[in-house]
Design a protein around this motif. Structure first.
Motif, PDB file in Angstrom:
ATOM      1  N   ALA A 364      45.829 -15.718  -5.980  1.00 39.36           N
ATOM      2  CA  ALA A 364      44.681 -16.455  -6.529  1.00 39.36           C
ATOM      3  C   ALA A 364      43.401 -15.631  -6.444  1.00 39.36           C
ATOM      4  N   GLU A 365      43.238 -14.893  -5.335  1.00 43.53           N
ATOM      5  CA  GLU A 365      42.001 -14.130  -5.155  1.00 43.53           C
ATOM      6  C   GLU A 365      41.906 -12.944  -6.127  1.00 43.53           C
ATOM      7  N   ASP A 366      43.039 -12.579  -6.754  1.00 40.91           N
ATOM      8  CA  ASP A 366      43.027 -11.528  -7.777  1.00 40.91           C
ATOM      9  C   ASP A 366      42.918 -12.112  -9.184  1.00 40.91           C
ATOM     10  N   VAL A 367      43.645 -13.185  -9.424  1.00 36.11           N
ATOM     11  CA  VAL A 367      43.734 -13.750 -10.778  1.00 36.11           C
ATOM     12  C   VAL A 367      42.449 -14.485 -11.169  1.00 36.11           C
ATOM     13  N   ILE A 368      41.884 -15.259 -10.253  1.00 39.72           N
ATOM     14  CA  ILE A 368      40.704 -16.074 -10.586  1.00 39.72           C
ATOM     15  C   ILE A 368      39.514 -15.217 -11.023  1.00 39.72           C
ATOM     16  N   PRO A 369      39.171 -14.121 -10.315  1.00 42.15           N
ATOM     17  CA  PRO A 369      38.071 -13.280 -10.813  1.00 42.15           C
ATOM     18  C   PRO A 369      38.339 -12.734 -12.218  1.00 42.15           C
ATOM     19  N   ARG A 370      39.596 -12.418 -12.514  1.00 41.12           N
ATOM     20  CA  ARG A 370      39.898 -11.917 -13.857  1.00 41.12           C
ATOM     21  C   ARG A 370      39.677 -13.003 -14.897  1.00 41.12           C
ATOM     22  N   TRP A 371      40.049 -14.240 -14.555  1.00 42.39           N
ATOM     23  CA  TRP A 371      39.799 -15.343 -15.505  1.00 42.39           C
ATOM     24  C   TRP A 371      38.297 -15.462 -15.786  1.00 42.39           C
ATOM     25  N   TYR A 372      37.488 -15.362 -14.750  1.00 44.47           N
ATOM     26  CA  TYR A 372      36.033 -15.424 -14.951  1.00 44.47           C
ATOM     27  C   TYR A 372      35.556 -14.237 -15.788  1.00 44.47           C
ATOM     28  N   ALA A 373      36.124 -13.053 -15.514  1.00 40.82           N
ATOM     29  CA  ALA A 373      35.736 -11.855 -16.269  1.00 40.82           C
ATOM     30  C   ALA A 373      36.088 -11.996 -17.757  1.00 40.82           C
ATOM     31  N   GLU A 374      37.140 -12.783 -18.023  1.00 41.48           N
ATOM     32  CA  GLU A 374      37.547 -13.027 -19.412  1.00 41.48           C
ATOM     33  C   GLU A 374      36.681 -14.080 -20.087  1.00 41.48           C
ATOM     34  N   GLY A 375      35.720 -14.636 -19.337  1.00 48.77           N
ATOM     35  CA  GLY A 375      34.804 -15.603 -19.930  1.00 48.77           C
ATOM     36  C   GLY A 375      35.133 -17.057 -19.661  1.00 48.77           C
ATOM     37  N   LYS A 376      36.217 -17.301 -18.923  1.00 47.71           N
ATOM     38  CA  LYS A 376      36.565 -18.686 -18.599  1.00 47.71           C
ATOM     39  C   LYS A 376      35.606 -19.210 -17.532  1.00 47.71           C
ATOM     40  N   ARG A 377      35.321 -20.506 -17.597  1.00 49.23           N
ATOM     41  CA  ARG A 377      34.468 -21.159 -16.597  1.00 49.23           C
ATOM     42  C   ARG A 377      35.162 -22.426 -16.115  1.00 49.23           C
ATOM     43  N   PHE A 378      35.006 -22.738 -14.832  1.00 49.67           N
ATOM     44  CA  PHE A 378      35.762 -23.835 -14.242  1.00 49.67           C
ATOM     45  C   PHE A 378      34.830 -24.807 -13.516  1.00 49.67           C
ATOM     46  N   ASP A 379      35.129 -26.076 -13.662  1.00 51.16           N
ATOM     47  CA  ASP A 379      34.322 -27.128 -13.047  1.00 51.16           C
ATOM     48  C   ASP A 379      34.881 -27.571 -11.700  1.00 51.16           C
ATOM     49  N   VAL A 380      36.207 -27.541 -11.590  1.00 54.72           N
ATOM     50  CA  VAL A 380      36.886 -28.060 -10.393  1.00 54.72           C
ATOM     51  C   VAL A 380      37.932 -27.043  -9.949  1.00 54.72           C
ATOM     52  N   LEU A 381      38.020 -26.836  -8.643  1.00 58.52           N
ATOM     53  CA  LEU A 381      39.066 -25.996  -8.093  1.00 58.52           C
ATOM     54  C   LEU A 381      39.847 -26.804  -7.059  1.00 58.52           C
ATOM     55  N   VAL A 382      41.166 -26.816  -7.201  1.00 55.44           N
ATOM     56  CA  VAL A 382      42.038 -27.515  -6.254  1.00 55.44           C
ATOM     57  C   VAL A 382      42.813 -26.465  -5.468  1.00 55.44           C
ATOM     58  N   VAL A 383      42.797 -26.578  -4.153  1.00 52.43           N
ATOM     59  CA  VAL A 383      43.591 -25.666  -3.314  1.00 52.43           C
ATOM     60  C   VAL A 383      44.536 -26.482  -2.445  1.00 52.43           C
ATOM     61  N   ASP A 384      45.774 -26.013  -2.351  1.00 46.65           N
ATOM     62  CA  ASP A 384      46.782 -26.630  -1.485  1.00 46.65           C
ATOM     63  C   ASP A 384      47.533 -25.488  -0.799  1.00 46.65           C
ATOM     64  N   PRO A 385      46.874 -24.817   0.166  1.00 46.86           N
ATOM     65  CA  PRO A 385      47.432 -23.602   0.751  1.00 46.86           C
ATOM     66  C   PRO A 385      48.528 -23.888   1.774  1.00 46.86           C
TER      67      PRO A 385
END
Length: 456
Positions: A364-385
């Motif tokens: 997640a710590e690698d993929v999420i920054p890439r999603w943001y770099a691609e221009g995606k924006r997120f309102d809610v984040l759910v974590v179930d570690p």
């Protein structure tokens, strides 16, 4: 410390608290002693066992003053088996203790004494709730045994009944154990690495009634295969899938890499709410589907979705929470480090006709920054570690991109409290905490938190 506690000392003490694994805690001039079987509020006689620098262990000898919440455990192997820790505590008492456990770590570690911790959401019937059983087999003194491990050991406590698992699992465990020799099957011995049957896995779809049986064996070929299959079908007429998993490694890990279909389908179907899930032999799927629905509806409530939000589900597994949320969100993006789980998630989205859920394998710590770099924006984040809590890099990713709302689902209140402190220091505010009893009769408690960003 002025008072020295020595091994074999016999003392009378007051039980003040309980540990995360269900032992009573008494203090002798500030020195904690952990006492399995003792309950809060009891006056007990103990014999001191192992003593360490900061704490020790003791054996319960006699109860001089009983807790009003003490009950007789209905399981005949409770005091030996390590599967349950709290059957001697009334269910109402269990729920009160679990809430106290959460409250204590939120105060002590997260330092959030003003955040509401609601009463634990429990079960109407806290028995026979497990939809998955993993039962080890072995041979002891020439006799086949099966059951569950004694606490902190690999010694199997032999039993034919476990009252928190399905009746189908009980019946199959008992029948297989008593007919193994005539079926030509031997039980695996960890020490010698000999024998064939290591584990019996039984999975049941609560909503559908479908049953999967998995035989974990050391070898692919085994005698009287047809007779074994017929026996399973006779004992469990509802069985729709019989699988064989091959594990010949010297390991405590249950599954090997190869799984073979012996009979029926390779998956079973279950439902949480209106959402269907395919469950394979090795799929991660919550073991208490009744409380899973309670948990996920709470997550949905905390996410406050209107249909216009983009949501991240970190640690998404086979997509259980993702697909639940997708029905109320604009888009859901799930990420999970296990590639097979992502394949399961994609298949489950297709099974439900859900097109607004997207899944990607990776950390997640690698993929999420890439999603943001691609221009995606997120309102809610759910974590179930997992029990160790969120990866530190993921927490820093959250603090960097600052989604407005975080819904944190945790199976470990201690690591949850640690992570909440980090998020609070980064501008988030924990609004409320709802514990859910996913594992009645055990000391475990699931917790879900409503967190909002209130920084600049």
């Amino acid at each position: 410390m002025s008072f020295i506690v020595n091994q074999h000392d016999r003392l009378t003490v007051q039980v003040e608290d309980m540990t995360h694994d269900g032992s009573g805690v008494a203090k002798v001039e500030g020195y904690p002693l952990f006492i399995p079987g003792a309950l809060v509020g009891e006056e007990v006689e103990i014999e001191v066992g192992k003593t360490l620098k900061n704490y020790g262990f003791a054996r319960l000898l006699n109860i001089k003053k009983r807790s009003e919440d003490r009950v007789e455990p209905p399981c005949h192997v409770f005091w030996e088996c390590g599967g349950c820790q709290l059957q001697h505590l009334s269910y109402e008492g269990q729920l009160k203790q679990k809430r106290k456990t959460v409250r204590d770590v939120i105060d002590r570690i997260a330092k959030l004494p003003d955040v509401p911790v609601h009463p634990v959401k429990g079960m109407e019937d806290p028995w026979r709730y497990r939809n998955k059983s993993q039962i080890p087999f072995s041979e002891q003194n020439g006799k086949i045994v099966s059951g569950f491990y004694k606490s902190r050991t690999h010694h199997i406590v032999d039993t034919d009944v476990c009252i928190i698992q399905s009746e189908e699992a009980d019946e199959l465990m008992s029948t297989l154990k008593h007919h193994m020799f005539e079926l030509g099957l031997s039980a695996y011995d960890e020490k010698t690495h000999k024998g064939m049957l290591r584990h019996l896995i039984v999975r049941k779809g609560r909503a559908t009634g479908e049953v999967m049986v998995v035989l974990v064996m050391t070898k692919k070929k085994f005698p009287q295969k047809d007779a074994v299959i017929d026996m399973i079908k006779k004992v469990v007429p509802e069985v729709t899938s019989i699988m064989q998993n091959i594990n010949n490694e010297k390991t405590n890990v249950i599954f090997g890499n190869e799984t073979i279909n012996l009979y029926g389908k390779s998956v079973i179907i279950d439902e949480i709410g209106d959402t269907k899930f395919e469950i394979s032999a090795r799929s991660f799927y919550q073991v208490n589907p009744v409380q899973t629905e309670v948990l996920y509806r709470q997550a949905l409530d905390y996410a406050q979705l209107t249909g216009n939000e983009a949501v991240i589900d970190a640690y998404c597994g086979i997509g259980t929470i993702s697909l639940f949320l997708a029905q109320n969100a604009m888009e859901v993006y799930g990420v999970e480090i296990v590639p097979q789980a992502i394949e399961d998630a994609k298949r489950n989205a297709e099974l439900n006709g859900i097109t607004n859920a997207h899944f990607e394998a990776g950390a997640a710590e690698d993929v999420i920054p890439r999603w943001y770099a691609e221009g995606k924006r997120f309102d809610v984040l759910v974590v179930d570690p997992p029990r160790k809590g969120c990866d530190e890099n993921l927490l820093q990713t959250i603090l960097k991109y600052k989604p407005k709302r975080v819904v944190y689902v945790s199976c470990n209140p201690g690591t949850l409290a640690r992570d909440l402190r980090i998020l609070e220091d980064g501008g988030y505010r924990t609004k409320e905490i709802q514990p859910v009893d996913m594992f009645p009769q055990s000391s475990h408690v699931e917790v879900i938190c409503n967190i909002e960003y209130e920084g600049d």
